[in-house]
Design an enzyme around this catalytic site. Structure first.
Site, short mmCIF file in Angstrom:
data_model
loop_
_atom_site.label_atom_id
_atom_site.label_comp_id
_atom_site.label_asym_id
_atom_site.label_seq_id
_atom_site.Cartn_x
_atom_site.Cartn_y
_atom_site.Cartn_z
N LYS A 203 0.87 -1.19 0.00
CA LYS A 203 0.00 0.00 0.00
C LYS A 203 0.90 1.22 0.00
CE LYS A 203 -4.31 -1.39 2.22
NZ LYS A 203 -5.18 -1.19 3.39
N GLU B 259 0.87 -1.14 16.70
CA GLU B 259 0.60 -1.99 15.52
C GLU B 259 1.02 -3.44 15.80
OE1 GLU B 259 -1.08 -1.09 12.83
OE2 GLU B 259 -0.83 1.07 12.58
N ARG C 250 -8.28 -8.59 3.85
CA ARG C 250 -7.13 -7.74 4.22
C ARG C 250 -7.57 -6.57 5.11
NH1 ARG C 250 -2.09 -5.23 0.66
NH2 ARG C 250 -1.38 -3.86 2.33
N HIS D 101 -8.52 1.29 12.86
CA HIS D 101 -8.01 2.38 12.02
C HIS D 101 -9.09 3.37 11.61
CE1 HIS D 101 -4.37 0.12 12.09
NE2 HIS D 101 -3.78 0.80 11.13
P1 NAD Z 1 7.32 8.49 10.35
O1 NAD Z 1 7.70 7.96 9.05
O2 NAD Z 1 6.89 9.92 10.43
O3 NAD Z 1 8.52 8.27 11.36
C1 NAD Z 1 8.37 8.70 12.69
C2 NAD Z 1 9.52 9.63 13.13
O4 NAD Z 1 10.68 8.85 13.39
C3 NAD Z 1 9.91 10.66 12.12
O5 NAD Z 1 10.24 11.84 12.78
C4 NAD Z 1 11.15 10.04 11.48
O6 NAD Z 1 12.01 11.00 10.92
C5 NAD Z 1 11.78 9.39 12.66
N1 NAD Z 1 12.64 8.25 12.39
C6 NAD Z 1 12.46 7.27 11.48
N2 NAD Z 1 13.35 6.29 11.69
C7 NAD Z 1 14.11 6.66 12.73
C8 NAD Z 1 15.17 6.05 13.44
N3 NAD Z 1 15.59 4.81 13.15
N4 NAD Z 1 15.73 6.71 14.47
C9 NAD Z 1 15.27 7.94 14.83
N5 NAD Z 1 14.25 8.56 14.23
C10 NAD Z 1 13.67 7.91 13.19
O7 NAD Z 1 6.13 7.63 11.00
P2 NAD Z 1 5.81 6.07 11.05
O8 NAD Z 1 5.12 5.86 12.33
O9 NAD Z 1 6.98 5.25 10.71
O10 NAD Z 1 4.77 5.89 9.86
C11 NAD Z 1 3.51 6.51 9.88
C12 NAD Z 1 2.95 6.55 8.49
O11 NAD Z 1 2.81 5.21 8.00
C13 NAD Z 1 1.57 7.18 8.42
O12 NAD Z 1 1.54 8.06 7.34
C14 NAD Z 1 0.65 6.00 8.15
O13 NAD Z 1 -0.50 6.37 7.44
C15 NAD Z 1 1.54 5.10 7.36
N6 NAD Z 1 1.15 3.70 7.35
C16 NAD Z 1 1.09 3.07 6.15
C17 NAD Z 1 0.75 1.73 6.10
C18 NAD Z 1 0.77 1.01 4.78
O14 NAD Z 1 0.33 -0.15 4.72
N7 NAD Z 1 1.29 1.61 3.73
C19 NAD Z 1 0.46 1.03 7.27
C20 NAD Z 1 0.53 1.71 8.48
C21 NAD Z 1 0.88 3.05 8.51
N1 GLY Z 2 -1.96 -1.33 7.09
C1 GLY Z 2 -3.08 -1.95 6.50
C2 GLY Z 2 -2.76 -2.73 5.27
O1 GLY Z 2 -1.61 -2.80 4.86
O2 GLY Z 2 -3.63 -3.28 4.69
#
Ligand code: NAD
Ligand code: GLY
Length: 370
Positions: free
Chosen positions: A150, A192, A248, A255
């Site tokens: 996704k 998660e 899925r 969410h």
């Molecule tokens: P993010 O990518 O904003 O990372 C969180 C913070 O941690 C940021 O400030 C980043 O710069 C920092 N960071 C990243 N790696 C680091 C590290 N190793 N050390 C220190 N700092 C670090 O947030 P997230 O929680 O990783 O992701 C959230 C996003 O993911 C949302 O946009 C959500 O909608 C999306 N998401 C997508 C899916 C999907 O299936 N595609 C599933 C769940 C969430």
């Molecule tokens: N995070 C929900 C999905 O990947 O379907």
């Protein structure tokens, strides 16, 4: 696909995502970034690494070491959810065009879920699709967003409203990177991890409960195990329903409520996993009302989320009406009917329209201050 690790005594493990010609491996473990031979997974000569200003300082050099025989370019985006927009996408597409990149370039997403989602979407649409590699560096990205294809960006009217399914060629989850994560982001990722126990494996939930102190201390063995089990569960679900025609959607447990909180807060103040923490409790409350879950199990979840330092109530100013309005714009609304993920039993989730609006309103009254 054959996946090479550079040493036979590797501490990494591999999870396979089975999707026919789009199948790929997830390599998990401390030092996975060094152990994987990228050249085996990247078929062109050019690589564009997309990262952000925080992660670049921490891990860019380490990744580049492993791409020595490639021509490497990079795009460093500002930090935060605010860049997961069409503007953020445009920065990547413009850099690819300005650099003269063709369809043989591989895009590498180095960072958390924000970078993975926007870079993955750029890979999906650039010249109708180029290869991409996920190197997730947050717990949330390692257990969820980097797996399953996704990709997308937010719109002012709703989260993740613009996107595409586009599977990576490989996912490399180096669990050592989690040691530099801010405490709050680490806790957000744990929400998660907990989700997988709730929707698919009650014994995994028990394991998390027993090992939570070690996980919070970043014990690398425990972390690798948690990431592996989470990825195995997600890989199995995605392999059966890649484009979310049905089952899925259970991955979205909590969410719909959580996304409503994020939209209400305009993606500021709370991080995604925090909103999901409250969302899961709300979905759990609905499951209690529908008889699948006991009050005791609801309390177990609440205690666990609190131990992680996660929120357990919606933002104070968010009303029942706010929830109702925002949730009806959710992607899971079909023909005006909101589908919600509920637990039929602990460790067994289903998508339902049969929850009864009065029960939903009871959940909102239970959790909202006004
Ligand atoms: P993010 O990518 O904003 O990372 C969180 C913070 O941690 C940021 O400030 C980043 O710069 C920092 N960071 C990243 N790696 C680091 C590290 N190793 N050390 C220190 N700092 C670090 O947030 P997230 O929680 O990783 O992701 C959230 C996003 O993911 C949302 O946009 C959500 O909608 C999306 N998401 C997508 C899916 C999907 O299936 N595609 C599933 C769940 C969430
Ligand atoms: N995070 C929900 C999905 O990947 O379907």
């Amino acid at each position: 696909m054959h996946t090479s690790l550079s040493s036979s005594d590797s501490q990494c493990c591999k999870v396979h995502v089975s999707l026919g010609i789009r199948s790929y491996s997830i390599i998990i473990g401390p030092d996975a970034m060094e152990e994987v031979v990228f050249a085996d997974h990247v078929f062109g000569r050019r690589v564009m690494i997309v990262t952000n200003e925080i992660v670049e300082h921490l891990y860019f050099e380490k990744v580049v070491q492993n791409f020595r025989e490639f021509q490497v370019n990079k795009i460093v985006l500002p930090d935060g959810e605010k860049i997961k927009t069409l503007d953020g996408l445009n920065i990547i597409l413009s850099a690819l065009l300005q650099g003269g990149h063709d369809r043989t370039t591989t895009l590498v997403a180095l960072g958390g879920g924000v970078i993975g989602d926007v870079a993955g979407f750029a890979a999906a649409v650039y010249q109708r699709g180029i290869d991409f590699v996920q190197i997730p560096t947050t717990l949330l990205a390692q257990v969820d967003s980097s797996v399953g294809g996704k990709t997308g960006v937010n719109h002012a009217l709703g989260k993740n409203m613009i996107g595409a399914f586009h599977q990576p060629s490989i996912v490399i989850s180096d669990t050592k990177t989690l040691r530099t994560l801010p405490k709050r982001e680490f806790a957000a990722g744990l929400s998660e991890v907990i989700k997988y126990g709730l929707i698919a494996d009650r014994y995994f939930f028990d394991w998390i409960e027993e090992n939570l102190d070690g996980l919070l201390d970043h014990d690398l063995n425990l972390l690798a195990y948690a990431v592996r089990v989470a990825c195995q569960i997600k890989a199995s679900i995605v392999s059966h329903d890649e484009t979310e025609q049905g089952h899925r959607a259970i991955l979205n447990f909590g969410h719909t409520f959580g996304h409503a909180i994020e939209t209400f807060l305009k993606y500021r103040d709370w991080v995604h996993g925090e909103a999901i923490s409250v969302g899961m409790l709300m979905a759990m409350r609905l499951s209690v009302l529908l008889g699948g879950i006991s009050e005791t199990d609801f309390d177990r979840l609440k205690v666990m989320l609190k131990r992680c330092g996660l929120p357990t109530s919606p933002p104070l100013l968010m009303t029942i009406q706010d929830f109702n309005l925002i949730m009806m714009r959710d992607k899971k609304v079909i023909d005006g009917q909101l589908r919600l993920v509920i637990l039929e039993a602990f460790g067994l989730a289903t998508v339902s329209t049969e929850y009864g609006d009065s029960n939903l309103q009871k959940v909102l009254s239970f959790h909202c201050a006004s």
